[in-house]
Design an enzyme around this catalytic site. Sequence first.
Site, mmCIF file in Angstrom:
data_model
loop_
_atom_site.group_PDB
_atom_site.id
_atom_site.type_symbol
_atom_site.label_atom_id
_atom_site.label_comp_id
_atom_site.label_asym_id
_atom_site.label_seq_id
_atom_site.Cartn_x
_atom_site.Cartn_y
_atom_site.Cartn_z
ATOM 1 N N ASP A 1 0.202 -9.148 4.699
ATOM 2 C CA ASP A 1 -1.181 -8.689 4.723
ATOM 3 C C ASP A 1 -1.897 -9.118 3.447
ATOM 4 O O ASP A 1 -1.277 -9.284 2.400
ATOM 5 C CB ASP A 1 -1.232 -7.165 4.863
ATOM 6 N N HIS B 1 -0.234 -2.634 6.352
ATOM 7 C CA HIS B 1 0.761 -3.244 5.460
ATOM 8 C C HIS B 1 1.927 -3.849 6.255
ATOM 9 O O HIS B 1 2.702 -4.631 5.709
ATOM 10 C CB HIS B 1 1.289 -2.159 4.509
ATOM 11 N N ASN C 1 2.709 -6.191 -3.844
ATOM 12 C CA ASN C 1 4.022 -5.831 -4.396
ATOM 13 C C ASN C 1 5.190 -6.530 -3.711
ATOM 14 O O ASN C 1 6.212 -6.816 -4.343
ATOM 15 C CB ASN C 1 4.213 -4.311 -4.338
ATOM 16 N N ASN D 1 8.230 -2.912 -1.963
ATOM 17 C CA ASN D 1 8.353 -3.248 -3.388
ATOM 18 C C ASN D 1 9.652 -3.951 -3.759
ATOM 19 O O ASN D 1 9.759 -4.522 -4.844
ATOM 20 C CB ASN D 1 8.241 -1.972 -4.240
#
Length: 198
Positions: free
Chosen positions: A91, A23, A112, A66
Amino acid sequence: MSSSSHLIVGLGNPGAEYEKTRHNVGFMIADAIAEKYKCVLWKKKFKSLITSADNFLLLKPQTYMNLSGEAVGEAMRFHKLIPEQVIVFHDDLDLQPGQVKIKQGGGAGGHNGLKSIDAHIGPSYWRVRIGIGHPGMKGDVVADYVLENFAKADKKWLESLLGVLADKIDLMLKGKTAEYLKHITSHMKPVLNPSAED
């Protein structure tokens, strides 16, 4: 307008425990670009770590994924940039490991970080999608997968990809998006398919 022509954003999560995770490939790219342009001084501003070169700003949001849009929105507005001058590296589960796609606008694809950025600046920024592969299942397995460290087998293509993304970023900044992607693809082809014949 700002003296910087672009805001380059690498997405990731802050903290040592996330440093080598899939991530965080956006942070890795930001670091590679900073190294190429000798941007050694990162400052804390806009809920981010930020540094700059002659014609771009480089941002690593420190909000956790997020809430990335809070950081991107603050930096973009402060420097009087528009969404079209924002380039986000992130990613992508839907692309094969090491595969790269570039697009302007579009949906968040379940990411997100992109959802948050869309909410804060709209969808018309540039996205550089970095393939990390997919675990083949849904739900918690996916969440665990993106927060796992890259596998040892990924190291070769990852290092090669970080290098070419940083080395040729000037093409993207000049609006030569297709040329940038062509350079990346041709550089990565022998790395990702060492046994393939032309």
